[in-house]
Design a protein around this motif. Structure first.
Motif, PDB file in Angstrom:
ATOM      1  N   TRP A  40       0.830  -1.206   0.000  1.00  0.00           N
ATOM      2  CA  TRP A  40       0.000   0.000   0.000  1.00  0.00           C
ATOM      3  C   TRP A  40       0.861   1.252   0.000  1.00  0.00           C
ATOM      4  CZ3 TRP A  40      -4.423  -1.432   3.999  1.00  0.00           C
ATOM      5  CH2 TRP A  40      -5.068  -2.588   3.523  1.00  0.00           C
ATOM      6  N   ASN A  41       2.046   1.175   0.623  1.00  0.00           N
ATOM      7  CA  ASN A  41       2.970   2.306   0.544  1.00  0.00           C
ATOM      8  C   ASN A  41       3.459   2.497  -0.886  1.00  0.00           C
ATOM      9  OD1 ASN A  41       4.394   3.641   3.330  1.00  0.00           O
ATOM     10  ND2 ASN A  41       2.957   1.948   3.620  1.00  0.00           N
ATOM     11  N   GLY A  42       3.667   1.383  -1.606  1.00  0.00           N
ATOM     12  CA  GLY A  42       4.032   1.492  -3.014  1.00  0.00           C
ATOM     13  C   GLY A  42       2.953   2.179  -3.825  1.00  0.00           C
ATOM     14  N   LEU A  43       1.683   1.814  -3.593  1.00  0.00           N
ATOM     15  CA  LEU A  43       0.570   2.487  -4.276  1.00  0.00           C
ATOM     16  C   LEU A  43       0.553   3.972  -3.950  1.00  0.00           C
ATOM     17  CD1 LEU A  43      -2.368  -0.062  -3.752  1.00  0.00           C
ATOM     18  CD2 LEU A  43      -1.163   0.401  -5.889  1.00  0.00           C
ATOM     19  N   MET A  44       0.869   4.315  -2.704  1.00  0.00           N
ATOM     20  CA  MET A  44       0.815   5.716  -2.293  1.00  0.00           C
ATOM     21  C   MET A  44       1.970   6.512  -2.887  1.00  0.00           C
ATOM     22  SD  MET A  44      -1.556   7.216  -0.511  1.00  0.00           S
ATOM     23  CE  MET A  44      -1.580   8.601  -1.639  1.00  0.00           C
ATOM     24  N   VAL A  45       3.120   5.889  -3.052  1.00  0.00           N
ATOM     25  CA  VAL A  45       4.226   6.550  -3.755  1.00  0.00           C
ATOM     26  C   VAL A  45       3.777   6.910  -5.168  1.00  0.00           C
ATOM     27  CG1 VAL A  45       6.523   6.200  -4.761  1.00  0.00           C
ATOM     28  CG2 VAL A  45       6.099   5.542  -2.386  1.00  0.00           C
ATOM     29  N   SER A  46       3.084   5.982  -5.834  1.00  0.00           N
ATOM     30  CA  SER A  46       2.531   6.285  -7.159  1.00  0.00           C
ATOM     31  C   SER A  46       1.571   7.456  -7.106  1.00  0.00           C
ATOM     32  CB  SER A  46       1.805   5.060  -7.733  1.00  0.00           C
ATOM     33  OG  SER A  46       2.702   4.088  -8.182  1.00  0.00           O
ATOM     34  N   GLY A  47       0.697   7.463  -6.099  1.00  0.00           N
ATOM     35  CA  GLY A  47      -0.284   8.533  -5.979  1.00  0.00           C
ATOM     36  C   GLY A  47       0.352   9.907  -5.898  1.00  0.00           C
ATOM     37  N   PHE A  48       1.345  10.055  -5.033  1.00  0.00           N
ATOM     38  CA  PHE A  48       2.019  11.349  -4.894  1.00  0.00           C
ATOM     39  C   PHE A  48       2.853  11.681  -6.125  1.00  0.00           C
ATOM     40  CE2 PHE A  48       1.090  10.931  -0.328  1.00  0.00           C
ATOM     41  CZ  PHE A  48       0.761  12.233  -0.025  1.00  0.00           C
ATOM     42  N   ALA A  49       3.524  10.676  -6.691  1.00  0.00           N
ATOM     43  CA  ALA A  49       4.408  10.926  -7.837  1.00  0.00           C
ATOM     44  C   ALA A  49       3.608  11.337  -9.073  1.00  0.00           C
ATOM     45  CB  ALA A  49       5.248   9.689  -8.133  1.00  0.00           C
ATOM     46  N   VAL A  50       2.574  10.578  -9.402  1.00  0.00           N
ATOM     47  CA  VAL A  50       1.790  10.855 -10.613  1.00  0.00           C
ATOM     48  C   VAL A  50       1.064  12.186 -10.496  1.00  0.00           C
ATOM     49  CG1 VAL A  50      -0.162  10.073 -12.006  1.00  0.00           C
ATOM     50  CG2 VAL A  50       1.552   8.414 -11.220  1.00  0.00           C
ATOM     51  N   THR A  51       0.432  12.412  -9.348  1.00  0.00           N
ATOM     52  CA  THR A  51      -0.314  13.666  -9.170  1.00  0.00           C
ATOM     53  C   THR A  51       0.634  14.855  -9.140  1.00  0.00           C
ATOM     54  OG1 THR A  51      -2.018  12.476  -7.935  1.00  0.00           O
ATOM     55  CG2 THR A  51      -1.993  14.874  -7.716  1.00  0.00           C
ATOM     56  N   GLY A  52       1.732  14.717  -8.419  1.00  0.00           N
ATOM     57  CA  GLY A  52       2.692  15.818  -8.337  1.00  0.00           C
ATOM     58  C   GLY A  52       3.264  16.185  -9.690  1.00  0.00           C
TER      59      GLY A  52
END
Length: 790
Positions: free
Chosen positions: A512-524
């Motif tokens: 889930w931390n991996g998914l959240m890294v994607s969330g911040f990276a893609v949105t940012g």
């Protein structure tokens, strides 16, 4: 298990099914199907029981002793440490004791923010008499499904195959050799008119074990053998994957048939956020833009996202999304908030902004990440798993579902008494907010959605009118209304801080931390917000520091928030499962594209190598969910074959392999990708809507990815302008590579052709490689934008 009988659907358990989602589950992942009645599944016949209500059970006795779960790190196991049940964690000690004493194992699986898990503990596991029954006749094992998804998946497969559904808490009786023979979900403590009680089930299983043990063992072995055959996913005689065009068309048609025209989504009720479905629809739109079906796909996805964001499933006061809606209108949620929902939804709302240009979607994505930063973030960079739905209405009171989130009209009036200047009639800020968000004196929660009467007179905020309509109703300017509502919501937020908070599951999971890294990276990257990319970087550093074993190259599944901001590990460590590797690798690839720091790409390659060694099936193709050694005691070793609340780790792995091949040119990864897609072709052919993420990857593989190479100085303005241009456009089937001109760099060593690319007139220059052809060099962002939009 019936999903239309009492108690009504207000719970936290989820369900993952197999096959085409039916009825209310369609397109929203049957993994999350609502559970509203007891399920009993068995490899031997079990008599039916009766109905019981929560109020009929005796109050639990005060705890007298602690059991061995007190030594565990899992918040869920610790919640049961004071039960009178002699619980064991999953492990050899329990298995050996069961064999030595020739007793069946009672396995209970749940998670710490699960409403019906709380209910069963309160009603049964805290009951002294039931505790004695369990202790005298069974070896009792408790598992946190988020720590051990392999254990959960194996026995959920049994429960689903031998009954009409599944969910949590999941309760299964096993032989000392860990073969399941009876299973179910939530049991009330006593019999009623239509449902069997837990006490009765225990007594009947005791009798069956004493009188018919051999029959139970034979039936159990037969069921396990059948499950193994049924769940096998293999290349078989197939030489190539299924046709992407055919799978795309079938998946789209199945979604189109189940679409809710009025409210969006793909079910009647309950309704779940379904990022894997929405991702598929956006991808389908991109490849069918000039067709009616393409327009339809875009409309379905954007409409669903808008209705969700306006509904009560979004927390309008504190941001973030609740687990699901109990009604068709997205109004009354099940209030639990899960990290994996926030991660995936931030990406899909960002994509909606890229596609539509509507700032509404960007604002929702930013709000989700604001919530995660404020509430689900550890100071060292990691992300917590979930917030509970239940909390005490006031300190010292018994927790109730949604208490932290709901409002009475009186509360809002007291908090927002200021008159609105310029309104066409007498109006307070509170009245304006209540009109816009649909609050009423009697409450806006239907009694059918409040089975225990806990939410009488309460309201869940839901956008009822557009800003333009609300402004017109009171003769106000739109921007004035926007400002008044934002001020009002901030005051509600500050007031809500003083309420007793919901339980926070401070366990941190690699996946889930991996998914959240994607969330911040893609949105940012898409929104040009460097602070969000920096937070993604912080999350990746946390994973490398606390959840990675350098010597073996393996990921750890879990770590936990300790006192004083420290991070604690379990001993021995819980090693990562397939989803941990797949989701972390995806996060690292997204972070590389957002930050252009090649160290993240290098780590992704190393983790992929480890994943291949630990989980790849060289005979049948695809990845097993768990290591062979880690799951050696389990009767099945399975491959995840459904994109549900989270995407299947095999679906994500297929796309990772495709991207890694484009980043490195390593043919082995393309071969593995093709082999994986071939192995899952029969599953996709039968039920494409069960694997929309994999269908999406199948299309990308057969169309090939774009390699977008930018030659330039990473710090130069012209390079950044070209990077931002790429990030701002929805181009899902691409890899973005920065060639800085250094022939000794990591990427230049992987892809030697990068060294031959030149800047035009010393300006940052883009080359796009697709289908073994290279575009003309491009230096102008506007020209690049036109090309990428083609």
């Amino acid at each position: 298990m019936s999903h239309h009988s009492s108690p009504p659907p207000k719970h936290k358990g989820e369900h993952k099914g197999h096959g085409l989602p039916r009825g209310s589950e369609r397109g929203s992942s049957s993994r999350d199907k609502d559970r509203s009645a007891t399920t009993v599944s068995s490899s031997a016949p079990m008599p039916a029981g009766g109905k019981s209500s929560r109020t009929n059970c005796p109050p639990p006795a005060p705890p007298k002793t602690v059991n061995r779960l007190i030594n565990e790190k899992s918040p869920y196991l610790l919640q049961h440490a004071y039960n009178p049940v002699d619980w064991y964690p999953w492990g050899q000690e329990a298995f050996d004791k069961a064999k030595k004493e020739n007793k069946p194992i009672f396995l209970s699986v749940g998670y710490s923010t699960c409403h019906w898990c709380h209910m069963m503990e309160e009603e049964s596991f805290q009951n002294e008499e039931i505790g004695r029954l369990l202790n005298e006749n069974f070896i009792c094992v408790m598992v946190d499904r988020e720590e051990r998804p392999d254990v959960d998946k194996v026995y959920m497969t049994f429960v689903q195959a031998t009954s009409s559904g599944g969910g949590w808490p999941m309760n299964v009786w096993l032989t000392p050799g860990l073969q399941p023979f009876v299973g179910g979900t939530y049991f009330p403590p006593e019999d009623g008119l239509t449902r069997v009680g837990f006490r009765t089930v225990l007594m009947r299983i005791c009798d069956q074990w004493k009188l018919n043990k051999n029959t139970l063992l034979e039936n159990s072995q037969r069921v396990t053998t059948a499950l193994l055959a049924r769940s096998e996913i293999s290349v078989g005689d197939r030489q190539i994957p299924a046709s992407a065009a055919t799978m795309n068309s079938r998946c789209f048609q199945q979604l189109d048939e189940g679409y809710d025209e009025e409210y969006g989504g793909f079910a009647e009720a309950p309704k779940f956020p379904t990022p894997v479905i929405l991702n598929f629809l956006f991808s389908y739109w991109l490849s069918h833009r000039l067709t009616q079906d393409g327009s339809r796909a875009q409309q379905m996805a954007l409409h669903t996202l808008k209705m969700m964001a306006n509904g009560g499933i979004q927390d309008h006061v504190g941001q973030g999304f609740h687990r699901y809606s109990t009604d068709r209108q997205w109004h009354i949620p099940h209030f639990e908030k899960m990290l994996y929902d926030q991660a995936q939804l931030s990406v899909v709302y960002t994509q909606a902004f890229q596609i539509s240009g509507d700032e509404f979607y960007a604002d929702v994505a930013k709000g989700i990440l604001q919530y995660v930063t404020r509430t689900l973030s550890h100071r060292s960079g990691g992300f917590y798993s979930a917030e509970d739905a239940d909390s005490p209405p006031e300190r010292g009171m018994k927790p109730q579902e949604g208490a932290y989130y709901v409002w009475t009209v009186k509360e809002v009036q007291q908090l927002l008494p200021e008159p609105v200047v310029g309104a066409s009639e007498p109006l307070t800020s509170g009245q304006l907010l209540m009109k816009h968000y649909g609050l009423s004196e009697v409450g806006n929660i239907n009694s059918s959605q409040d089975p225990n009467g806990e939410l009488h007179g309460q309201n869940v905020l839901m956008v009822r009118y557009s800003l333009e309509l609300t402004a017109a109703r009171y003769g106000l300017e739109v921007e004035a209304v926007r400002a008044l509502l934002n001020t009002g919501l901030e005051k509600l937020f500050q007031a809500r801080k003083h309420r007793p908070k919901a339980h926070l599951d401070n366990k941190m999971l690699a996946a889930w931390n991996g998914l959240m890294v994607s969330g911040f990276a893609v949105t940012g990257a898409a929104l040009g917000m460097e602070k969000l990319v920096a937070q993604a970087t912080s999350g990746a550093k946390f994973l490398k520091r606390h959840m990675f074993d350098v010597s073996s190259g393996r990921l750890k599944r879990t770590c936990y928030a300790g006192t004083g901001g420290t991070v604690e590990q379990s001993n021995p460590p819980c090693w990562g499962f397939l989803e941990d590797y797949a989701f972390v690798v995806r996060g690292l690839l997204d972070l590389y594209e957002a930050s252009q720091e090649s160290s993240w790409l290098e780590w992704a390659l190393r983790l992929q190598d480890t994943q291949d060694k630990l989980f790849w099936d060289p005979r049948g193709g695809g990845y097993f969910c768990s290591e062979a050694e880690l799951g050696a005691d389990l009767p099945l070793r399975l491959k995840d074959d459904q994109d549900g609340a989270e995407p299947s780790a095999n679906s994500v792995s297929a796309h990772n392999l495709l991207r890694l091949h484009s980043f490195t040119g390593h043919k082995d990864w393309m071969d593995k990708c093709v082999c994986l897609l071939t192995a899952f072709s029969e599953r996709m052919r039968r039920v494409p809507v069960a694997l929309p993420e994999m269908v999406r990857t199948l299309s990308a593989q057969q169309q090939t990815l774009k390699q977008i190479v930018i030659c330039g100085d990473p710090q130069a303005k012209d390079t950044k302008a070209l990077l931002q241009c790429v990030h701002s456009i929805y181009v899902p089937n691409k890899v973005l590579i920065l060639a800085d001109g250094d022939p000794s760099s990591f990427l230049s060593r992987q892809l030697p052709f990068l060294s031959s690319l030149r800047r035009v007139e010393d300006r940052a220059t883009v080359y796009i490689f697709e289908n073994q052809a290279c575009s003309m060099p491009i230096t102008d962002p506007c020209e690049l934008r036109k090309l990428l939009h083609q």
